[in-house]
Design a protein around this motif. Structure first.
Motif, PDB file in Angstrom:
ATOM      1  N   ALA A   1       0.835   1.927   8.351  1.00  0.00           N
ATOM      2  CA  ALA A   1       1.172   3.268   8.842  1.00  0.00           C
ATOM      3  C   ALA A   1       1.927   3.134  10.154  1.00  0.00           C
ATOM      4  CB  ALA A   1      -0.092   4.100   9.040  1.00  0.00           C
TER       5      ALA A   1
ATOM      6  N   ARG B   1       3.990   4.067   5.456  1.00  0.00           N
ATOM      7  CA  ARG B   1       3.991   5.522   5.592  1.00  0.00           C
ATOM      8  C   ARG B   1       4.278   5.852   7.050  1.00  0.00           C
ATOM      9  NH1 ARG B   1       3.329   4.177   1.201  1.00  0.00           N
ATOM     10  NH2 ARG B   1       2.132   5.076  -0.483  1.00  0.00           N
TER      11      ARG B   1
ATOM     12  N   ILE C   1      -4.544   6.878   2.265  1.00  0.00           N
ATOM     13  CA  ILE C   1      -3.345   6.121   1.891  1.00  0.00           C
ATOM     14  C   ILE C   1      -3.611   4.618   1.828  1.00  0.00           C
ATOM     15  CG2 ILE C   1      -1.780   7.902   2.775  1.00  0.00           C
ATOM     16  CD1 ILE C   1      -1.215   6.069   5.187  1.00  0.00           C
TER      17      ILE C   1
END
Length: 179
Positions: free
Chosen positions: A5, A48, A111
């Motif tokens: 992330a 992400r 995620i």
């Protein structure tokens, strides 16, 4: 698949505050490397991009309100290249850490994130506190030194050293991320 992330912290800023000029100068320095890193991240399936931004005490402020305030501020040239795209996850925060009072931990679990790349501002405040909160939650941490902005360079360097030593953060450049 392990997910990374990339978290963009507090880059929606009007720079209309006491430390605004010093912070804007630093934000200008990191804008290009950060923009490039965000672009590379958005091209990958295993990364992400999440934006977490201070609401500046306005609990009714929407994502668009914060974007508009930043673009109407003193340095829209810094803000515009790194605006969150419409499909990006965007969370507001009320204090220094991106975890405090936000659903970020839940989002990261959903995620499957194992590593966080922390970028944005301010190195010796929000980035440092976010790194500590990430560390105690057992995330691997990466900090690209040319994609974080400080108010006080001496404190910014000390914060980077603390994150490296105490939180086992990997201190790199934006170009070294996502290789």
């Amino acid at each position: 698949m392990s997910v990374t992330a990339l978290i963009v912290i507090d880059m929606l800023n009007s720079y209309d505050h006491e430390d605004g000029d010093r912070l804007a100068a630093e934000a200008e320095r990191i804008a290009e490397p950060l923009h490039g890193l965000i672009g590379r991240a958005r091209e990958r399936d295993d990364v992400r991009v999440l934006y977490v931004n201070d609401n500046f005490g306005d609990f009714s402020a929407s994502r668009q309100d914060l974007i508009d305030q930043a673009l109407d501020g003193r340095r829209p040239d810094i803000v515009e290249p790194i605006l969150p795209p419409p499909d990006a996850t965007f969370l507001t925060k009320v204090r220094h850490s991106v975890f405090y009072g936000t659903p970020l931990e839940y989002v990261l679990q959903r995620i499957g994130a194992e590593q966080l790349i922390l970028t944005g501002q301010v190195t010796e405040q929000c980035v440092l506190y976010s790194a500590l909160d990430a560390y105690v939650r057992h995330f691997r941490i990466m900090i690209p030194r040319d994609a974080v902005a400080c108010i006080d360079p001496e404190l910014g360097e000390a914060a980077l050293r603390m994150m490296e030593r105490n939180m086992r953060a990997e201190i790199v450049t934006a170009a070294e991320c996502l290789c």
